[in-house]
Design a protein around this motif. Structure first.
Motif, mmCIF file in Angstrom:
data_model
loop_
_atom_site.group_PDB
_atom_site.id
_atom_site.type_symbol
_atom_site.label_atom_id
_atom_site.label_comp_id
_atom_site.label_asym_id
_atom_site.label_seq_id
_atom_site.Cartn_x
_atom_site.Cartn_y
_atom_site.Cartn_z
ATOM 1 N N GLY A 78 -22.253 -13.223 -89.083
ATOM 2 C CA GLY A 78 -21.631 -13.447 -87.780
ATOM 3 C C GLY A 78 -20.123 -13.223 -87.801
ATOM 4 N N PRO A 79 -19.498 -13.323 -86.619
ATOM 5 C CA PRO A 79 -18.043 -13.090 -86.502
ATOM 6 C C PRO A 79 -17.224 -14.009 -87.399
ATOM 7 C CG PRO A 79 -19.070 -13.269 -84.329
ATOM 8 C CD PRO A 79 -20.119 -13.630 -85.314
ATOM 9 N N ASP A 80 -17.767 -15.197 -87.726
ATOM 10 C CA ASP A 80 -17.004 -16.127 -88.572
ATOM 11 C C ASP A 80 -17.257 -15.909 -90.063
ATOM 12 O OD1 ASP A 80 -19.568 -16.986 -88.818
ATOM 13 O OD2 ASP A 80 -19.195 -19.063 -88.226
ATOM 14 N N GLY A 81 -17.993 -14.834 -90.411
ATOM 15 C CA GLY A 81 -18.206 -14.518 -91.821
ATOM 16 C C GLY A 81 -19.399 -15.223 -92.455
ATOM 17 N N ARG A 82 -20.105 -16.035 -91.661
ATOM 18 C CA ARG A 82 -21.275 -16.744 -92.228
ATOM 19 C C ARG A 82 -22.568 -15.989 -91.897
ATOM 20 N NH1 ARG A 82 -19.662 -22.347 -90.453
ATOM 21 N NH2 ARG A 82 -21.404 -22.165 -89.012
ATOM 22 N N ARG A 142 -33.387 -20.580 -79.720
ATOM 23 C CA ARG A 142 -32.230 -21.479 -79.680
ATOM 24 C C ARG A 142 -31.057 -20.903 -80.495
ATOM 25 N NH1 ARG A 142 -33.185 -26.527 -77.930
ATOM 26 N NH2 ARG A 142 -35.296 -26.669 -78.750
ATOM 27 N N LEU A 143 -31.380 -20.331 -81.646
ATOM 28 C CA LEU A 143 -30.346 -19.716 -82.488
ATOM 29 C C LEU A 143 -29.760 -18.491 -81.796
ATOM 30 C CD1 LEU A 143 -28.799 -19.358 -85.180
ATOM 31 C CD2 LEU A 143 -30.823 -18.203 -86.096
ATOM 32 N N ARG A 144 -30.637 -17.699 -81.204
ATOM 33 C CA ARG A 144 -30.193 -16.484 -80.496
ATOM 34 C C ARG A 144 -29.187 -16.846 -79.392
ATOM 35 N NH1 ARG A 144 -34.427 -12.154 -77.882
ATOM 36 N NH2 ARG A 144 -32.940 -10.610 -77.167
ATOM 37 N N GLU A 145 -29.530 -17.885 -78.628
ATOM 38 C CA GLU A 145 -28.671 -18.317 -77.524
ATOM 39 C C GLU A 145 -27.311 -18.807 -78.016
ATOM 40 O OE1 GLU A 145 -30.544 -19.268 -73.759
ATOM 41 O OE2 GLU A 145 -30.289 -17.278 -74.628
ATOM 42 N N SER A 146 -27.294 -19.294 -79.270
ATOM 43 C CA SER A 146 -26.048 -19.885 -79.777
ATOM 44 C C SER A 146 -25.115 -18.856 -80.424
ATOM 45 C CB SER A 146 -26.385 -20.977 -80.809
ATOM 46 O OG SER A 146 -26.783 -20.363 -82.020
ATOM 47 N N LEU A 147 -25.591 -17.601 -80.535
ATOM 48 C CA LEU A 147 -24.750 -16.593 -81.210
ATOM 49 C C LEU A 147 -23.575 -16.203 -80.311
ATOM 50 C CD1 LEU A 147 -27.496 -14.231 -82.768
ATOM 51 C CD2 LEU A 147 -26.206 -16.042 -83.925
ATOM 52 N N PRO A 148 -22.356 -16.368 -80.778
ATOM 53 C CA PRO A 148 -21.197 -16.089 -79.926
ATOM 54 C C PRO A 148 -20.908 -14.583 -79.823
ATOM 55 C CG PRO A 148 -20.476 -16.775 -82.105
ATOM 56 C CD PRO A 148 -21.977 -16.836 -82.124
ATOM 57 N N ASP A 149 -20.084 -14.214 -78.872
ATOM 58 C CA ASP A 149 -19.626 -12.820 -78.794
ATOM 59 C C ASP A 149 -18.807 -12.501 -80.044
ATOM 60 O OD1 ASP A 149 -20.797 -12.236 -76.413
ATOM 61 O OD2 ASP A 149 -19.062 -12.808 -75.194
ATOM 62 N N GLY A 150 -18.656 -11.208 -80.305
ATOM 63 C CA GLY A 150 -17.894 -10.815 -81.487
ATOM 64 C C GLY A 150 -18.638 -9.749 -82.256
ATOM 65 N N GLU A 151 -18.146 -9.454 -83.437
ATOM 66 C CA GLU A 151 -18.723 -8.371 -84.232
ATOM 67 C C GLU A 151 -19.635 -8.934 -85.329
ATOM 68 O OE1 GLU A 151 -16.756 -4.288 -85.457
ATOM 69 O OE2 GLU A 151 -16.357 -5.796 -86.996
ATOM 70 N N TYR A 152 -20.791 -8.281 -85.478
ATOM 71 C CA TYR A 152 -21.791 -8.723 -86.461
ATOM 72 C C TYR A 152 -22.027 -7.619 -87.486
ATOM 73 C CZ TYR A 152 -22.896 -12.670 -83.431
ATOM 74 O OH TYR A 152 -22.831 -13.820 -82.702
ATOM 75 N N GLU A 153 -22.150 -8.038 -88.730
ATOM 76 C CA GLU A 153 -22.487 -7.074 -89.777
ATOM 77 C C GLU A 153 -23.982 -7.192 -90.079
ATOM 78 O OE1 GLU A 153 -20.421 -7.638 -93.492
ATOM 79 O OE2 GLU A 153 -21.669 -6.126 -94.477
#
Ligand code: ZN
Length: 436
Positions: A78-82, A142-153
């Protein structure tokens, strides 16, 4: 003819089968690849299954055996590197047959590759794309809904290249070449009931028959990836199967505690249909007969016009009626040792009924004199309708060489396992002759 040819299930078999489901559960299987191969090799420890390969590109009827798929890793950062999704947590996270991919996407682009079930927000769905090349991830809504905007690897470390399709086969020779075909599929990743219960029960059933006295019928066990595997198998063996198969089942989803369901053959009028309905009815348990219109598994291939093998499906809760079907909730808690043992015993009952079901012809005109053979009471009875001698007379009365023992049992409203020992006795006395 000895109807009790197959002994009862040995004690502890339910737990043994559940242990096998537990061992096989973590493997990432698909319609081809190492997971399928490894699962078959493990089942060879239960029964002597012969493993064969069919090369990618082989034409099988209207289909072509696809390239082989293997996967070693997949994740999304995710965008936060996790890591927000990791194949190592659950192999259901990756759409089966996902092409290799490595890249960066924004949230909106990523969403086109995500699959979830809105009304089951905590479960991972099972999704595949065998014949359209794409990649994707499955996740709880629920996880899908919680994914924030930003760039994903995104990384999918898979391979899709020419190899082969693997399948297993085991034939237990009987005294005759008439066969019962027992087919089960092996191609789903980590799901317990709709995946492992079937092959595990089939392998143990095979071992049970091998360990017992030689059966009258021949038993052919087939372990194939669903659809393409059944089609490939049929395309290589159709004529042989059409010559010899007199009955059979697709074994799947036999580990849950629901009532039994039987999926009828296309026309619903084969020996398998009559016999299974008879066995279920006389077992005293609740069950449902499922019309072929609701078919779901390899009975679609076995019963198709031009194939027309008498193969139905005997399972517990029908797929469509199961809440956990094709999701991560079909885990090791969805199957129990007790249910596996009950299903094993129900299959044994059906196979025993096949063993016992023959067509007989009475060898003497008129009723034979049973009393001189100790088969009839020497005192006249008042209530003869349910007595053993009545069962014997019923068998003789309908043993015209055209009606089988199952038909007679239905006509007499008795289970075939009540009539079978009498038929065996009459055969030994020379009063009945089998005509099939
Ligand atoms: Zn399935």
């Amino acid at each position: 003819m000895d109807y009790m040819r197959f002994p009862d299930a040995p004690e502890g078999l339910g737990s043994e089968m559940h242990d096998w489901i537990t061992r096989l559960f973590p493997i990432c299987r698909s319609i081809t690849g190492e997971g399928l191969r490894r699962s078959l090799r493990m089942l060879q420890e239960v029964a002597p299954i012969t493993v064969s390969e069919i090369s990618s590109g082989t034409k099988v009827f209207d289909w072509t055996v696809p390239d082989e798929w293997n996967i070693s890793d997949a994740f999304i950062i995710g965008p936060d590197g996790r890591r927000v999704i990791d194949f190592k947590d659950s192999n259901l996270h990756v759409v089966g047959y996902s092409v290799p991919f490595r890249g960066k996407l924004i949230r909106k682009e990523l969403d086109e590759h995500l699959f979830s079930i809105p009304d089951r927000p905590d479960t991972i769905p099972y999704v595949t794309s065998y014949y359209k090349r794409r990649w994707g991830f499955c996740l709880p809504h629920r996880l899908r809904e919680s994914l924030p905007d930003g760039e994903y690897e995104v990384v999918i470390d898979s391979t899709l290249r020419p190899g082969s399709l693997t399948f297993g086969e085991l034939v237990v020779e009987g005294q005759t070449t008439s066969e019962i075909l027992l087919s089960t599929y092996l191609c789903h990743p980590s799901m317990a009931n709709d995946q492992l219960s079937g092959p595990v029960l089939a392998a143990h059933l095979a071992r049970h028959i091998i360990d017992g006295p030689k059966p009258r019928l021949t038993y052919r066990f087939v372990f194939v990836p669903e659809t393409i595997g059944a089609i490939a198998y049929l395309s290589s063996s159709l004529e042989k199967l059409q010559r010899s198969v007199i009955g059979g089942y697709v074994i799947s989803s036999v580990g849950d505690s629901g009532d039994f369901s039987y999926i009828q053959t296309r026309m619903g009028d084969t020996q398998t249909d009559r016999l299974t309905a008879h066995v279920l009815k006389h077992s005293g348990k609740k069950f449902q007969l499922v019309d072929f219109l609701r078919r779901g598994s390899d009975e679609r291939q076995y019963c198709s016009p031009g194939v027309d093998l008498p193969v139905g499906g005997l399972m517990r809760t029908f797929y469509e009626d199961s809440d956990v079907y094709h999701t991560s909730e079909d885990d090791l808690t969805a199957v129990t040792p007790e249910a596996m043992e009950q299903s094993f015993s129900m299959y044994l009952r059906c196979l025993r009924a096949f063993e016992a079901n023959r067509k007989f012809r009475a060898t003497v005109p008129c009723e034979p004199q049973l009393s001189k053979r100790d088969l009839y009471p020497d005192l006249g009875e008042r209530d003869v309708c349910r007595s053993p001698s009545r069962a014997i007379l019923d068998i003789l009365a309908f043993a015209d060489g055209t009606h089988d023992l199952l038909w007679i049992a239905d006509r007499a409203e008795r289970p075939i396992w009540e009539l079978a020992p009498f038929a065996a006795r009459l055969e030994r006395e020379g009063l009945l002759a089998a005509v099939d």
